[in-house]
Write an enzyme that holds these catalytic residues in place. Structure first.
Site, PDB file in Angstrom:
ATOM      1  CE1 TYR A  16      -3.805   2.361   0.566  1.00  0.00           C
ATOM      2  CE2 TYR A  16      -2.565   3.206   2.437  1.00  0.00           C
ATOM      3  CZ  TYR A  16      -3.619   3.312   1.550  1.00  0.00           C
ATOM      4  OH  TYR A  16      -4.499   4.364   1.642  1.00  0.00           O
ATOM      5  CG  ASP A  27       5.486   3.581   1.418  1.00  0.00           C
ATOM      6  OD1 ASP A  27       5.624   4.072   2.560  1.00  0.00           O
ATOM      7  OD2 ASP A  27       4.439   3.672   0.759  1.00  0.00           O
ATOM      8  CE  LYS A  45       0.390   4.498   8.558  1.00  0.00           C
ATOM      9  NZ  LYS A  45      -1.031   4.695   8.768  1.00  0.00           N
TER      10      LYS A  45
END
Ligand SMILES: Cc1ncc(COP(=O)(O)O)c(C=O)c1O
Length: 442
Positions: free
Chosen positions: A144, A240, A268
């Site tokens: 993702y 990522d 995050k």
């Protein structure tokens, strides 16, 4: 034991009149029995509007790595607030926070500030295209990289089991033609694409540990193999690290696995819950933003969130943080496995530092195809039994730990988890793996 959540239910119904589905992101709508509303949190604990306390393993879907209301982080943000929200111009925290990122991420020479992981992935792709003069990119199925049209592909199979279709209504179907899908963990699959003589691949994007689909670590030598393939074919390697960055190690997976990507995408954990993201990496690639690659954003480098970045990295740089993450992560994973065994429930439990994944119905989970065979419905029923016993866990099976979680928290959780497993088995029976031949279409 909590029976129902009347105030949350009432607020959710009211919110549905102003927000579609009563939630701010569609994913939160998948929460069972219905989305909960919270008053606030402290450390590892969250309190809902009905006054129930939970040990929190959602942590804002990952960012709250220092726990709720961390004093140093709160103080840094509070100190900035009276000085103004944003200037649209330079300020000292831009370079101070960037220097802290560069010091942590191996080999990184420059940072670009952004606001969300989805945005940061998009600028990383644009930079890779500009650097190579190529258009396409390799994406691993099950990984993702945010919700943009360019990346929301090959993440979950559709009703026919296909991964090579648009993932959402309204998506630009042309986005599919820019992507070559590869299989995570299979170097031959990436090599076949990258060694194709007419390939037009600018970059390979990977979650270096596949956290979004099973917390699956890369096979030995896999990331180094991707690095070598990218070097051989003039392709950029992009990690990522929106989940793994500042979480698996201070320098993320790049540090843990000793492999240097060309670009690293961070979000995050970077700011302990405040909205910021970054791309870090090679100066020659990132400096293209001064030479014709557009990187824009009104809120980029906002002083309040950069104060949060600086304070979060400072807190994560304290001695003992990462060994404690490993210790608590292992204790939680072992405890959950023990509880599942005790009730004779087949489920794999994967763990990478402070990230744990429960995979009901599976003996093990080393591939995306195996992940897809897990019994998601059973797990969703389990999350309700966990809530009843004061444990807030994500739908989908992933658990996050913060620096605020103690061994005692973990032990309390394991006890509640065992009771929740027993209750779920009593109501729905044991989990069942889907009949899966190990392949997914597309
Ligand atoms: C690996 C990865 N990349 C990108 C994103 C997108 O980040 P954001 O939700 O901040 O847009 C996420 C979000 O969960 C993610 O896990």
């Amino acid at each position: 034991m909590i029976d129902s959540w009347p105030t949350s239910a009432r607020l959710w119904h009211r919110t549905k009149a102003s927000l579609p589905g009563g939630v701010s992101t569609g994913m939160r709508g998948s929460m069972r029995p219905h989305p909960l509303f919270f008053r606030g949190g402290r450390g590892s604990t969250l309190t809902d509007v009905d006054g129930n306390n939970y040990l929190d393993y959602v942590l804002g879907w990952g960012p709250v790595i220092l726990g709720h209301g961390h004093p140093g982080l709160t103080e840094a943000v509070t100190r900035r607030l009276p000085l103004g929200a944003t200037f649209g111009a330079g300020h000292e925290l831009e370079y101070l926070a960037a220097e802290a990122v560069l010091e942590a991420v191996p080999g990184a020479e420059r940072v670009l500030w952004s606001n969300t992981g989805s945005e940061a992935d998009q600028i990383a792709l644009r930079l890779a295209r500009a650097a190579t003069g190529r258009n396409r990119f390799v994406k691993m199925t099950g990984h993702y990289h945010g919700w943009s049209d360019a990346f929301l592909l090959g993440y979950r199979p559709d009703a026919e089991g296909r991964l090579d279709k648009p993932a959402t209504k309204g998506q630009n179907s042309g986005a599919l033609s820019d992507v070559s899908m590869a299989t995570w963990g299979d170097l031959d699959s990436a090599a076949a694409i990258l060694r194709e003589p007419a390939q037009d691949i600018a970059a390979v994007f990977v979650e270096p540990v596949l956290c979004n689909s099973g917390v699956i670590a890369p096979p030995d030598g896999y990331l180094a193999g991707l690095r070598a393939l990218c070097d051989e074919t003039g392709t950029l390697l992009v990690f990522d690290e929106v989940i793994t960055g500042f979480r698996l190690a201070r320098g993320g997976a790049a540090e843990l696995y000793g492999v240097r990507p060309d670009l690293v995408v961070l979000a995050k954990a970077l700011a302990g819950g405040y909205p910021v993201a970054a791309v870090a990496g090679r100066a020659d690639v990132l400096d293209q933003s001064t030479r014709g690659v557009v990187h824009a954003g009104t809120y980029n480098g906002n002083p309040v969130v950069l104060a949060a970045v600086q304070a979060t990295i400072e807190a994560l740089s304290e001695p003992g943080v990462y060994p404690a993450f490993e210790d608590h992560g292992r204790r939680l994973a072992d405890g959950l496995r023990g509880a599942l065994d005790r009730y004779d429930v087949t489920a794999a439990v994967n763990q990478a530092g402070p990230v744990v994944q429960v995979l009901p119905g599976l003996d093990r989970c080393d591939t995306f195809a195996q992940f897809l065979a897990g019994d998601q419905e059973w797990y969703d029923a389990l999350t309700v039994e966990l809530l009843r016993r004061g444990v807030f866990a994500l739908p989908g099976g992933r658990w996050y730990l913060s620096t605020a979680h103690t061994r005692a928290d973990v032990d309390t959780t394991v006890q509640a988890f065992g009771e929740a497993v027993a209750a779920t088995v009593a109501v729905t029976g044991p989990p069942r793996a889907a009949l899966c031949d190990g392949s997914v279409a597309g």
